[in-house]
Design an enzyme around this catalytic site. Structure first.
Site, PDB file in Angstrom:
ATOM      1  N   HIS A  36       0.823  -1.219   0.000  1.00  0.00           N
ATOM      2  CA  HIS A  36       0.000   0.000   0.000  1.00  0.00           C
ATOM      3  C   HIS A  36       0.852   1.263   0.000  1.00  0.00           C
ATOM      4  O   HIS A  36       0.360   2.345  -0.302  1.00  0.00           O
ATOM      5  CB  HIS A  36      -1.018  -0.011   1.155  1.00  0.00           C
ATOM      6  CG  HIS A  36      -0.475   0.227   2.522  1.00  0.00           C
ATOM      7  ND1 HIS A  36      -0.195  -0.793   3.410  1.00  0.00           N
ATOM      8  CD2 HIS A  36      -0.190   1.370   3.190  1.00  0.00           C
ATOM      9  CE1 HIS A  36       0.228  -0.302   4.548  1.00  0.00           C
ATOM     10  NE2 HIS A  36       0.251   1.035   4.437  1.00  0.00           N
ATOM     11  N   ASP A  89       1.131  -7.737   1.974  1.00  0.00           N
ATOM     12  CA  ASP A  89       1.331  -6.288   1.870  1.00  0.00           C
ATOM     13  C   ASP A  89       2.824  -5.951   1.767  1.00  0.00           C
ATOM     14  O   ASP A  89       3.442  -5.454   2.704  1.00  0.00           O
ATOM     15  CB  ASP A  89       0.707  -5.600   3.083  1.00  0.00           C
ATOM     16  CG  ASP A  89       0.377  -4.136   2.813  1.00  0.00           C
ATOM     17  OD1 ASP A  89       0.909  -3.586   1.834  1.00  0.00           O
ATOM     18  OD2 ASP A  89      -0.410  -3.548   3.578  1.00  0.00           O
ATOM     19  N   SER A 100       3.911   1.957   8.533  1.00  0.00           N
ATOM     20  CA  SER A 100       3.660   1.038   7.424  1.00  0.00           C
ATOM     21  C   SER A 100       4.941   0.810   6.642  1.00  0.00           C
ATOM     22  O   SER A 100       5.614   1.757   6.235  1.00  0.00           O
ATOM     23  CB  SER A 100       2.599   1.621   6.488  1.00  0.00           C
ATOM     24  OG  SER A 100       1.338   1.637   7.094  1.00  0.00           O
ATOM     25  N   ASP A 140      -0.145  -3.050   9.676  1.00  0.00           N
ATOM     26  CA  ASP A 140      -1.475  -2.730  10.179  1.00  0.00           C
ATOM     27  C   ASP A 140      -1.525  -2.977  11.675  1.00  0.00           C
ATOM     28  O   ASP A 140      -0.579  -3.492  12.278  1.00  0.00           O
ATOM     29  CB  ASP A 140      -2.519  -3.598   9.467  1.00  0.00           C
ATOM     30  CG  ASP A 140      -3.875  -2.916   9.331  1.00  0.00           C
ATOM     31  OD1 ASP A 140      -4.061  -1.855   9.940  1.00  0.00           O
ATOM     32  OD2 ASP A 140      -4.741  -3.440   8.606  1.00  0.00           O
TER      33      ASP A 140
END
Length: 720
Positions: free
Chosen positions: A81, A218, A656, A673
């Site tokens: 992300h 991710d 992140s 997260d």
């Protein structure tokens, strides 16, 4: 230089800090060395204070996300992300990298990252409090204080940035009680190297966001490039990969429950030292208003892009960002409602005031500021509430025009006197921002979002309106949707700023050129300027008073907590931090559900994969799972390949992409997260519930090997 108050706060404590709680500055770690060793760290804690040595010089910032070097050739690993916008801007209907993923098998195949992408390598951190809050500054109040602090900050930054290619900042800690100068190498040529398909990198999408169990891959890769002589440089085909002095090695053994783990990264903001009134305003107004506004914005984007894949790709990054914070704020509110957080913080604040007032010297030093800070913050919060929709009612191209006109005005001054953000050091960033508008701009979407905010703004009483803004847009309090829409149509139709070439030309024009323009957005920017400067000055007058009172409040709070034997770490502020804990599940899940195991596995991916929407795993991945093609990534205890794992780490937004390291500082995963009922820890750390979520390195490598065939990258990292 005088000893840091922060260091004094740690040194004076007699109680052990919880291993799970605390976003520690690297220079603090020797003072919590016993806790680090007891938790399982095998390195000398003092080694983590050396920013130019392993492992700290392998940790980098992307300016909003964290990342790490994982090869000597500038290969950077972070979250999917965090590279999402770069995937989106390189995607087309014909070559949909979001849907299908991307692997560069050679350097020549790597793609330019999204405009403005950066890799920041921290080189030095210095306590400069006595150079910012000098004896003269300490006597000032209001805007005069703000101006003097900014002048001192700019002088330090200018001197620091004489070392070409570096970006320097002076960051505030403890509400302006301390200031640190941070020097970073600013790498401007950043390229997309690898990202898995959405069905891996965003598996579970917004449904699973902030949830557990989780099965999201991710992760993604950038590469940092510099000129042939090793200097930071803009994108050029002749640039070469940056040679990082050190990089993270991949752990050959995965973590298991109970293992030591630490995260090194750049957490954005926490608010654990906030006043009770700030807590009340945030959870009583700001978050509910944000949630409502985000919900409306997402619905508008969905409506305006339906059936238009090109438009959807352009705003994909915006949608992902809104969704992330939308669910975050909802989770915060859910945790807050029914909790005793406000009551506890009010009691703690009352205890602080009682402690201050119980001693004549303390009362003389802090009493007036404690009273003043509450009144000043109440004023600020009231003004922010009034302007909530006004601040969201500026079209993207009008905002670009306002930035360019402000730049033209600032360029008339000597560089040292220009407003921070508009100096020579900011020119490239501004240019890239203005040039890159079209990568993410869709006029019909932007207009619809602005119209929605204008409707809310127009519904406010006339006394809460900005008369200059209303006059420039040709609207008024109580205006109908049709009237507002007509005003916007006229504004958008009268401008050529959607053309990137036109915008580029305006970047070099003078104030006189702007004033002579008939472009509707340029004219509006000029007309709004004087009022904007007046409002900025008023905000700085208030801000200067708050800074002075707030720093005194924090000084009192630190002294009070020290008197009880408690250590004090600063709230997160985007600077490099270390947090440590252990891999751990939870005895009880969310809302009284069954306990959570520490790991998820490929079996969960298969179970969730519906083949549609957010749970559309690539067929190649499902085939590998069905064929039990696990390789060396198989965990016998889990009877599968681990996907994600929980840990008791204290992280927040900005973390992140942070490297999750084992006791030997080897990479074992990436933080991406937190669980929904633990994100309230931004305001109120909950030791029992707080868990963050990592993508396991073994899952990353399994995907790279069996699904994406990224053998060249695995070889580069020493994984093959």
């Amino acid at each position: 230089m005088k000893k840091s108050l922060l260091a004094l706060a740690v040194l004076s404590t007699t109680s052990a800090a919880f291993a799970d709680e605390g976003m520690w500055m690297p220079q603090q770690l020797p003072q919590v060395a016993k806790q680090l060793k007891a938790a399982g760290l095998k390195l000398d804690p003092a080694s983590l204070t050396q920013l130019t040595s392993f492992p700290m010089n392998a940790i980098v910032s992307l300016g909003g996300c964290s990342a790490s070097f994982v090869s000597p050739q500038g290969l950077v690993v972070t979250n999917h992300h965090c590279v999402y916008n770069s995937i989106a801007v390189n995607s087309t209907k014909e070559r949909d990298l979001l849907a299908n993923g991307f692997v560069a098998h050679t350097l020549a195949e790597e793609l330019p990252a999204a405009p403005g992408s950066r890799v920041f390598v921290t080189k030095e951190v210095l306590n400069v409090t006595d150079k910012i809050i000098t004896a003269d500054v300490a006597k000032l109040q209001g805007k005069a204080r703000v101006d003097a602090i900014e002048k001192n900050q700019k002088a330090l930054v200018a001197e620091c940035e004489k070392d070409e290619g570096h970006r320097c900042t002076v960051s505030s800690f403890y509400g302006g009680l301390e200031f640190y100068q941070i020097k970073q190498l600013e790498i401007r040529d950043v390229r997309l190297v690898h990202a898995p398909a959405d069905g891996v990198g965003k598996f579970g999408g917004d449904t699973d966001n902030w949830m557990w169990p989780r099965h999201t891959g991710d992760y993604g890769f950038y590469r940092a490039y510099v000129s042939k002589d090793g200097k930071a440089a803009d994108y050029h085909k002749d640039n070469v990969p940056y040679e990082s002095k050190s990089f993270l090695k991949l752990a050959k053994e995965g973590v298991k429950e109970g293992d030591f783990v630490m995260v090194l990264g750049y957490p954005g903001r926490t608010n654990r030292h906030r006043l009770p009134s700030e807590v009340s305003n945030t959870f009583g107004f700001e978050y509910p208003a944000f949630i409502q506004n985000s919900n409306e914005t997402l619905a508008i984007i969905d409506r305006e892009t339906k059936g238009d894949r090109d438009a959807a790709l352009k705003v994909a990054g915006q949608v992902a960002n809104i969704n992330n914070y939308y669910k975050n704020r909802k989770g915060m509110l859910n945790s807050y409602e029914g909790s005793d957080m406000l009551e506890r913080k009010s009691k703690e604040h009352d205890a602080l005031k009682a402690w201050v007032n119980s001693d004549a010297k303390r009362k003389a030093a802090f009493g007036a500021d404690l009273e003043a800070v509450e009144k000043l913050i109440a004023q600020r919060d009231s003004e922010n509430k009034r302007d909530f929709h006004l601040d969201r009612s500026t079209p993207t191209l009008l905002n670009a025009a306002r930035i360019m006109y402000r730049l033209a005005n600032e360029n008339q001054k000597p560089n040292a006197e220009r407003k921070a953000g508009y100096q020579e050091r900011d020119a490239k960033r501004i240019k890239q921002s203005i040039d890159g508008v079209n990568k993410t701009y869709v006029a019909k979407v932007n207009k619809a979002i602005v119209l929605n905010n204008l409707k809310h703004y127009a519904a406010q009483p006339a006394a809460e309106h900005n008369a200059v803004f209303d006059s420039v847009l040709g609207i008024k309090a109580g205006a109908s949707e049709a009237e507002l829409s007509a005003a916007l149509d006229k504004l958008y139709a009268g401008s050529q700023l959607e053309d990137a070439k036109v915008r580029a030309e305006w970047l070099g024009k003078s104030v006189a050129d702007f004033k002579a323009s008939n472009d509707s957005f340029i004219k509006a920017a000029v007309a709004l300027y004087d009022d904007a400067m007046k409002r900025e000055a008023e905000a700085e007058e208030l801000g200067g008073k708050i800074q002075q009172a707030y720093s005194s409040y924090m000084k009192a709070k630190i002294a009070f907590m020290n008197s009880k034997g408690q250590a004090v770490y600063p709230d997160a502020n985007g600077t490099l931090r270390v947090t440590f804990g252990k891999v751990a599940g939870r005895a009880e899940g969310a809302d009284g559900t069954t306990g959570w195991s520490a790991f998820t596995t490929l079996a969960g991916v298969k179970a969730k994969a519906t083949g549609e929407g957010e749970f559309k795993a690539p067929q190649a991945q499902l085939d590998a799972i069905n064929g039990k093609q696990y390789g060396k990534y198989y965990d016998a205890k889990l009877k599968s390949v681990p996907v994600n794992f929980l840990a008791t780490l204290d992280i927040t937004g900005g973390n992140s992409g942070s490297a999750a390291l084992n006791s030997k500082a080897e990479l074992v995963g990436l933080a991406f997260d937190g669980t929904l009922d633990s994100i309230i820890s931004d305001w109120d750390f909950n030791k029992a519930k707080t868990r963050d979520i990592q993508v396991d390195l073994r899952y990353m490598l399994w995907n790279m090997k069996y699904i994406d065939k990224a053998h060249n990258l695995m070889k580069e990292m020493g994984a093959e």
